[in-house]
Design an enzyme around this catalytic site. Structure first.
Site, PDB file in Angstrom:
ATOM      1  N   ASP A 256       4.643   7.202  -3.283  1.00 51.30           N
ATOM      2  CA  ASP A 256       5.866   6.487  -2.905  1.00 51.30           C
ATOM      3  C   ASP A 256       6.126   5.342  -3.890  1.00 51.30           C
ATOM      4  O   ASP A 256       7.121   4.632  -3.777  1.00 51.30           O
ATOM      5  CB  ASP A 256       5.825   6.004  -1.448  1.00 51.30           C
ATOM      6  CG  ASP A 256       4.716   5.004  -1.183  1.00 51.30           C
ATOM      7  OD1 ASP A 256       3.891   4.775  -2.082  1.00 51.30           O
ATOM      8  OD2 ASP A 256       4.674   4.443  -0.066  1.00 51.30           O
ATOM      9  N   SER A 257       5.261   5.212  -4.922  1.00 55.49           N
ATOM     10  CA  SER A 257       5.575   4.328  -6.049  1.00 55.49           C
ATOM     11  C   SER A 257       6.902   4.749  -6.679  1.00 55.49           C
ATOM     12  O   SER A 257       7.500   3.982  -7.437  1.00 55.49           O
ATOM     13  CB  SER A 257       4.459   4.367  -7.098  1.00 55.49           C
ATOM     14  OG  SER A 257       4.114   5.699  -7.412  1.00 55.49           O
TER      15      SER A 257
ATOM     16  N   GLU B 289      -1.753   4.987   3.971  1.00 55.71           N
ATOM     17  CA  GLU B 289      -2.367   3.688   3.697  1.00 55.71           C
ATOM     18  C   GLU B 289      -2.871   3.064   5.000  1.00 55.71           C
ATOM     19  O   GLU B 289      -2.164   3.097   6.007  1.00 55.71           O
ATOM     20  CB  GLU B 289      -1.331   2.746   3.070  1.00 55.71           C
ATOM     21  CG  GLU B 289      -0.814   3.231   1.730  1.00 55.71           C
ATOM     22  CD  GLU B 289       0.227   2.287   1.114  1.00 55.71           C
ATOM     23  OE1 GLU B 289       0.453   1.186   1.663  1.00 55.71           O
ATOM     24  OE2 GLU B 289       0.796   2.665   0.086  1.00 55.71           O
TER      25      GLU B 289
ATOM     26  N   GLU C  83      -7.609   0.670  -4.043  1.00 60.51           N
ATOM     27  CA  GLU C  83      -6.667   0.024  -4.970  1.00 60.51           C
ATOM     28  C   GLU C  83      -6.941  -1.470  -5.104  1.00 60.51           C
ATOM     29  O   GLU C  83      -6.998  -2.211  -4.110  1.00 60.51           O
ATOM     30  CB  GLU C  83      -5.220   0.263  -4.491  1.00 60.51           C
ATOM     31  CG  GLU C  83      -4.200  -0.413  -5.416  1.00 60.51           C
ATOM     32  CD  GLU C  83      -2.776   0.070  -5.290  1.00 60.51           C
ATOM     33  OE1 GLU C  83      -2.519   1.041  -4.554  1.00 60.51           O
ATOM     34  OE2 GLU C  83      -1.909  -0.535  -5.954  1.00 60.51           O
TER      35      GLU C  83
ATOM     36  N   ASP D 138       2.644  11.315  -0.521  1.00 57.92           N
ATOM     37  CA  ASP D 138       2.553  10.088   0.279  1.00 57.92           C
ATOM     38  C   ASP D 138       3.444  10.164   1.513  1.00 57.92           C
ATOM     39  O   ASP D 138       4.626  10.537   1.411  1.00 57.92           O
ATOM     40  CB  ASP D 138       3.060   8.896  -0.567  1.00 57.92           C
ATOM     41  CG  ASP D 138       1.933   8.021  -1.069  1.00 57.92           C
ATOM     42  OD1 ASP D 138       0.858   8.003  -0.447  1.00 57.92           O
ATOM     43  OD2 ASP D 138       2.143   7.350  -2.094  1.00 57.92           O
TER      44      ASP D 138
ATOM     45  N   LYS E  27      -1.005  11.611   2.059  1.00 56.86           N
ATOM     46  CA  LYS E  27      -1.775  10.356   1.896  1.00 56.86           C
ATOM     47  C   LYS E  27      -1.196   9.289   2.816  1.00 56.86           C
ATOM     48  O   LYS E  27       0.027   9.227   3.005  1.00 56.86           O
ATOM     49  CB  LYS E  27      -1.749   9.888   0.442  1.00 56.86           C
ATOM     50  CG  LYS E  27      -2.523   8.577   0.240  1.00 56.86           C
ATOM     51  CD  LYS E  27      -2.827   8.277  -1.221  1.00 56.86           C
ATOM     52  CE  LYS E  27      -1.686   7.684  -2.001  1.00 56.86           C
ATOM     53  NZ  LYS E  27      -1.182   6.391  -1.479  1.00 56.86           N
TER      54      LYS E  27
HETATM   55  O1  KIV Z   1       2.351   5.523  -4.607  1.00 55.19           O
HETATM   56  C1  KIV Z   1       1.473   5.577  -5.476  1.00 55.19           C
HETATM   57  O2  KIV Z   1       1.707   5.882  -6.639  1.00 55.19           O
HETATM   58  C2  KIV Z   1       0.113   5.255  -5.063  1.00 55.19           C
HETATM   59  C3  KIV Z   1      -0.893   5.033  -6.140  1.00 55.19           C
HETATM   60  C4  KIV Z   1      -0.678   3.709  -6.738  1.00 55.19           C
HETATM   61  C5  KIV Z   1      -2.273   5.217  -5.639  1.00 55.19           C
HETATM   62  O3  KIV Z   1      -0.153   5.133  -3.902  1.00 55.19           O
END
Ligand code: KIV
Length: 282
Positions: free
Chosen positions: A44-45, A116, A183, A83, A114
């Site tokens: 989600d970056s 968090e 992270e 994510d 994924k």
């Molecule tokens: O969203 C993302 O790219 C991430 C990485 C920084 C691990 O969660």
């Protein structure tokens, strides 16, 4: 056959370090896979490096579904991890399961999702993995909580918070996570966690002793040359190369040097005769 979560877990057992990078579209995902990277994160970056926001908070499930579908379309071998974005899994384990199922079904069938969070989301990880959806966990600097953390700050910087990180990691492993992102935490803490877990740790800003590393693709490629996070290394400056190529293009268009005959289509003799008549108004 795509890389599976079992292959990734085996890499840790075989002391084989795991390289992972993000990708957000079919073209870049294909290049990543061609470079031999076994696991791709549709992070989600993308809220920051594709959409241009300051944080990842505004990324929606629909955004993640769309980009995951593109990455799946561009790859054949890599394990794709998608994510779950902000607040699509923290309300309840049932909410998480519903949204993880959507991401899997509508996102082109990636290999895992994924999430968090620490021990607090262990019941959610357990619910989603029990339903058959592999989960990668993510602790330390968790970008979706950036406002709560008070900014992009390293985590686990005293013994008490390092202990909490270790407990979080153990709880997430126990809940069924197949791997865990660490992270922006001290490398010594990441080493301790990596030694204590049987699942692979994937570090970003967490030192060389993690079982693998994940990086944000535009950081590695120097696409956003005004952003240089401490944890990343720029392997090439694509921003310079792209700007150079595009200014050559502008110059050639303005000078009438592009396109040349090589990029043009020619009418055949018969058609040329017809065109001559047309030009004369016949
Ligand atoms: O969203 C993302 O790219 C991430 C990485 C920084 C691990 O969660």
């Amino acid at each position: 056959m795509r890389t599976t979560i079992l292959d990734i877990r085996k890499m840790k057992r075989n002391h084989q370090r795991i390289a992972m990078v993000t990708a957000y579209d079919a073209i870049s995902a294909r290049l990543v896979e061609q470079a031999g990277i076994p696991m791709i994160l549709v992070g989600d970056s993308l809220g920051m490096v594709v959409q241009g926001n300051d944080t990842t908070v505004q990324v929606t499930l629909a955004d993640m579904i769309y980009h995951t579908r593109l990455v799946m379309r561009g790859t054949q071998k890599a394990l794709v991890v998608a994510d779950l974005p902000f607040m699509t899994y923290k309300i309840s384990p049932e909410q998480a399961l519903t949204n993880a199922a959507r991401l899997m079904q509508e996102g082109g069938d990636p290999g895992a999702v994924k999430m968090e969070g620490g021990a607090a989301i262990a019941p959610t990880v357990a619910r989603v993995t029990a339903a058959g959806i592999p989960v990668m966990a993510h602790i330390g600097l968790t970008p979706q909580s950036v406002h709560q953390l008070g900014g992009w700050r390293a985590q686990g910087k005293d013994v008490d918070s390092a202990k909490t990180l270790l407990e979080d990691a153990l709880a997430l492993e126990q809940a069924g996570a197949f791997a865990i992102v660490l992270e922006t935490i001290p490398q010594q803490v990441a080493k301790l966690i990596s030694e204590r877990l049987s699942i692979p740790t994937i570090g970003i800003g967490a030192g060389v002793d993690c079982d693998g590393q994940v990086q944000v693709l535009p950081d590695l490629l120097g696409l956003l040359d005004d952003i240089k996070p401490k944890h990343s290394k720029q392997y090439v400056n694509l921003a310079d190369l792209i700007r150079g190529a595009l200014s050559d293009y502008v110059r050639e268009v303005e000078a009438g040097e592009f396109p040349t005959a090589a990029q043009s289509i020619n009418a055949d003799e018969r058609m040329l005769a017809g065109l001559k008549k047309l030009a004369k108004g016949e």
